[in-house]
Design an enzyme around this catalytic site. Sequence first.
Site, short mmCIF file in Angstrom:
data_model
loop_
_atom_site.label_atom_id
_atom_site.label_comp_id
_atom_site.label_asym_id
_atom_site.label_seq_id
_atom_site.Cartn_x
_atom_site.Cartn_y
_atom_site.Cartn_z
N GLY A 45 0.85 -1.19 0.00
CA GLY A 45 0.00 0.00 0.00
C GLY A 45 0.88 1.24 0.00
O GLY A 45 2.04 1.19 0.45
N GLN A 50 2.91 9.92 1.48
CA GLN A 50 4.22 9.25 1.45
C GLN A 50 5.06 9.65 0.24
O GLN A 50 6.26 9.37 0.20
CB GLN A 50 4.04 7.73 1.48
CG GLN A 50 3.41 7.24 2.77
CD GLN A 50 3.29 5.73 2.79
OE1 GLN A 50 2.33 5.19 2.28
NE2 GLN A 50 4.28 5.06 3.35
N CYS A 98 5.86 -0.29 7.21
CA CYS A 98 5.47 0.89 6.44
C CYS A 98 6.68 1.37 5.65
O CYS A 98 7.79 1.40 6.19
CB CYS A 98 5.00 1.99 7.40
SG CYS A 98 4.50 3.51 6.58
N LEU A 99 6.45 1.74 4.39
CA LEU A 99 7.57 2.20 3.56
C LEU A 99 8.17 3.49 4.11
O LEU A 99 9.33 3.80 3.83
CB LEU A 99 7.11 2.41 2.11
CG LEU A 99 6.63 1.13 1.40
CD1 LEU A 99 6.12 1.47 0.00
CD2 LEU A 99 7.73 0.08 1.34
N HIS A 140 -4.47 0.94 7.51
CA HIS A 140 -3.11 1.49 7.63
C HIS A 140 -2.95 2.69 6.68
O HIS A 140 -2.44 3.74 7.08
CB HIS A 140 -2.09 0.39 7.32
CG HIS A 140 -0.67 0.87 7.29
ND1 HIS A 140 0.26 0.50 8.23
CD2 HIS A 140 -0.02 1.70 6.43
CE1 HIS A 140 1.41 1.10 7.95
NE2 HIS A 140 1.27 1.83 6.85
N GLU A 141 -3.38 2.53 5.44
CA GLU A 141 -3.23 3.62 4.46
C GLU A 141 -4.12 4.81 4.82
O GLU A 141 -3.74 5.96 4.66
CB GLU A 141 -3.55 3.12 3.04
CG GLU A 141 -2.63 2.03 2.53
CD GLU A 141 -1.16 2.32 2.75
OE1 GLU A 141 -0.75 3.49 2.63
OE2 GLU A 141 -0.42 1.38 3.06
N HIS A 144 -2.63 7.24 7.14
CA HIS A 144 -1.72 8.21 6.53
C HIS A 144 -2.47 9.48 6.11
O HIS A 144 -1.93 10.58 6.19
CB HIS A 144 -1.03 7.61 5.30
CG HIS A 144 0.12 6.70 5.63
ND1 HIS A 144 1.22 7.11 6.34
CD2 HIS A 144 0.35 5.40 5.32
CE1 HIS A 144 2.08 6.10 6.46
NE2 HIS A 144 1.57 5.04 5.86
#
Length: 184
Positions: A45, A50, A98-99, A140-141, A144
């Site tokens: 994701g 991000q 997470c990236l 999760h996304e 953000h």
Amino acid sequence: MILPIYVYGEPVLRKTAEEVDVENTDWKPLIADMFETMYHANGVGLAAPQIGKAIRIFVIDAEPFRESYPNDDLRKGAFINPVITEEWGDDFVFSEGCLSLPQISEDVTRKSNIHIEYYDEEGQFHEEDIHGIVARVIQHEYDHLEGKVFVDHLSPIKKMVLKRQLNDIASGKTKASYKTVHHK
Ligand code: NI
């Protein structure tokens, strides 16, 4: 185009993202870049903050969970102006990564079902119930877009233990396999 990923400590990750104009703007080029960036970094994701844009768009592809969750409706998609209107069901504990937080993964507890309303990249409106691992990726996304990251869900003690790792990420000391943005 592969874009660099903003990491923990960057102010854009702490903003409440703004809704976008679905009717008059073609978001497909940005969404294509987001998928390319996500796949390049081996993510499941990626949310617009991000890549440095505080707007309400994220993409997901839960296919890498095929082996662990063979019975889930794994899917790929773009979510524009999403709204999670409800979360319910059993607590589901899952080790998230997470990236924007390279080399950290921790158990996070969330509800196992969500109801979500959103537009896709064609401008079509959808509303549906989503369960299990795909709901987890979306939750999760979605965080953000609200200026949150998964470590915000951890206990103060857990966060204290991670403090040095988080500082290393913010200062660019933590290596990732993809290009990152940090200013500290
Ligand atoms: Ni993330």
